[in-house]
Design a protein around this motif. Sequence first.
Motif, PDB file in Angstrom:
ATOM      1  N   ARG A  41       0.823  -1.212   0.000  1.00 45.08           N
ATOM      2  CA  ARG A  41       0.000   0.000   0.000  1.00 45.08           C
ATOM      3  C   ARG A  41       0.851   1.254   0.000  1.00 45.08           C
ATOM      4  N   ARG A  82      -0.647  12.766  -0.386  1.00 43.57           N
ATOM      5  CA  ARG A  82      -1.508  12.467  -1.528  1.00 43.57           C
ATOM      6  C   ARG A  82      -0.685  11.832  -2.635  1.00 43.57           C
ATOM      7  N   LYS A  83      -1.303  10.881  -3.331  1.00 42.73           N
ATOM      8  CA  LYS A  83      -0.626  10.225  -4.431  1.00 42.73           C
ATOM      9  C   LYS A  83      -0.509  11.201  -5.597  1.00 42.73           C
ATOM     10  N   ILE A 111      -1.093   4.455  -1.515  1.00 44.81           N
ATOM     11  CA  ILE A 111      -2.360   4.514  -0.784  1.00 44.81           C
ATOM     12  C   ILE A 111      -2.108   4.995   0.635  1.00 44.81           C
ATOM     13  N   THR A 165       1.180  10.301  -8.676  1.00 52.65           N
ATOM     14  CA  THR A 165       1.437   9.677  -9.965  1.00 52.65           C
ATOM     15  C   THR A 165       0.301   8.734 -10.338  1.00 52.65           C
ATOM     16  N   GLN A 186      -0.374   1.451 -10.439  1.00 53.82           N
ATOM     17  CA  GLN A 186      -1.760   1.077 -10.189  1.00 53.82           C
ATOM     18  C   GLN A 186      -1.819  -0.220  -9.391  1.00 53.82           C
ATOM     19  N   THR A 187      -2.972  -0.485  -8.816  1.00 48.89           N
ATOM     20  CA  THR A 187      -3.086  -1.569  -7.848  1.00 48.89           C
ATOM     21  C   THR A 187      -4.203  -2.542  -8.219  1.00 48.89           C
ATOM     22  N   PRO A 215      -5.080   7.999  -8.800  1.00 41.46           N
ATOM     23  CA  PRO A 215      -5.937   8.557  -7.767  1.00 41.46           C
ATOM     24  C   PRO A 215      -7.095   9.349  -8.355  1.00 41.46           C
ATOM     25  N   ALA A 252       2.097   1.573  -3.527  1.00 42.80           N
ATOM     26  CA  ALA A 252       1.022   1.965  -4.439  1.00 42.80           C
ATOM     27  C   ALA A 252       0.553   3.391  -4.202  1.00 42.80           C
ATOM     28  N   ALA A 305      -6.504   5.152  -4.854  1.00 41.39           N
ATOM     29  CA  ALA A 305      -5.216   4.694  -5.378  1.00 41.39           C
ATOM     30  C   ALA A 305      -5.069   4.985  -6.861  1.00 41.39           C
TER      31      ALA A 305
END
Lengths: 332, 291
Positions: free
Chosen positions: A69, A94-95, A74, A97, A101-102, B190, A72, B188
């Motif tokens: 996580r 905060r993500k 998250i 990119t 992906q997950t 996002p 990824a 995720a």
Amino acid sequence: MSEGFLTIREVSKRFAPQLGLGDRIAARLGGAVEARAVQAVSEVSLTIRRGEALGLVGESGCGKSTLGRVVAGILPPSGGEVRLEQEPVMANGRKTTTRIQTVFQDPFASLDPRMRIGETITEGPLAHGLVKAAEAGSFARRWLETVGLDPDFVTRYPHQFSGGQRQRVAIARALAMAPDVLVCDEPVASLDVSIQAQIVNLFLRLRRELELTMLFISHDLGVVRHLCERVAVMYLGRIVELGPTGEVYAAPKHPYTRALIEAVPKLSGGGAAFRPIAGEIPSPLDPPTACAFHPRCPLAIARCRIERPALREVEPGRRAACHRAEEVSPAA
Amino acid sequence: MNAEALRAFWDEFSESRISVAALAVVLAIVAAAVCAPLITPQDPYDLGNLSLSDARRPPGFVGSKGYAHVLGTDAQGRDLYSAILYGLRISLQMGLVAGAIALSIGGTLGIVAAYFGGRIETLIMRIVDLQLSFPAILLALVLAALLGQGKTQLVSALVAAQYAYFARTAFGAASAERRKDYVEAAAATPLSGSRIVFRHLLPNSLPPLIVVATVQVANAISLEATLSFLGLGLPPTEPSLGMLIANGFQYMMSGRYWISVYPGIALIILIVAINLVGDQIRDQLNPRLRR
């Protein structure tokens, strides 16, 4: 390991329960309030090469999903960072990119039950401008076809699918974002064995076609052997062994890896050869000192209780975190 | 929800005869209220139609305009049957408008609190808890007294008194949804926070909100009737059910029961029917009560 494509540098993740108002007042007044923090991941460093598939194995609760996580994007790490080609994956919690992906473990939970699967697939690409609204329909159909589903399923809801089909939808959703890296968190663990093989083969094919880099988290050593060039073994939040999958399985350099491999039930040899690892996995609330594996380790010596072994190069390309790595005998 | 699920829902709903009957009553009342100008002999809001010589006449009395007042007339000479249907119209309008606004405000607040957590959650939910700790009627009374008479003011008072119930329910439902993998999957990708809240959390938190909404529409109607009964609702020229009951109250002891009793019966039937429908929907949406 200079050609680091995905770099995980000294990543730690600690879960500290938030103190309630009463506890905080008590702490302010000098009361003994104990916040029991769980150190799920401790200073893990890994690099994954472009196009490589790295397996991450370990028992439940060893922190492999948490590490996944963090990679990824998250969960923000408590320490260290994850970079993809020098670019940080997260900024300010905060993500940042879309290139990672997950695919999640449970396809019954990871798809929004009230969204048609066509929209589930196109939602992210539309939000990030990867596809135009006018082309979204054919885009979704193409991805369903790519993962081996009937393109006409776009208007259906997740509850109309079996577990394996749902996992294909989840894979299509992740790949529709055109990622470079796919983090798979136990993607076949909740599926029937016959379906597992189909999904593993799908991963193999997609990896080849799309030149994906993968972090494949699993407790199933067989699946990892099938899919990954290298494997990292995790125990209580730390990597204890890292090396090419075939070599690690044939000649483990850490007693824990050896025990894991021996714990896999075998069909050959007759009779029940199942030998579980002695003892329970210790609570991550209160991990053993020094080498976390010493209470269960058949090779433990006094030094293991005092000094934590570093993850050192045992052979070229092989790393293990054990004082007696050279003495570990090949798996039976 | 798609057509197939809706049909299954209706099949289960129709197994309960009481619920079907209640639903039919609600629909009949709504239809009667909507068509009121077409099926009533008198426009009770047009003072030119009223004749004081027809005031306080018993049910069945044939008035000066030549038609029978089947439910009698009130102190201003209004035909009660007409006044009840027009009153139902206002009551339903107030209840539905207030319910819808309270649903959107309260629902959004609850889901936002659940999504962001932390301080935002504490701020929103403690205010909601504070408000739930004293009766809705008290707050509505104070607000209605402060804001004065009028439809807008009344709706504002009803919304302020009721949004907290929606916020509580939405918070509970969204907190449970928040922890599910599909929300994590959205984060995720996002996707933005507002997209996750409105496209994922909101639709999945809707079923319990719909249940609360049915019950709260009934509550809004009875709250409005209470406020009108106490003289804090709508102006006396447009009597709602509550005001009709209040107006007739002083004649109860003089034998002119019909002015209060018939609007009261209409109100009770409406509220009981809505509650029965709401209970059935709640039972059907609650998986723990499933057979």
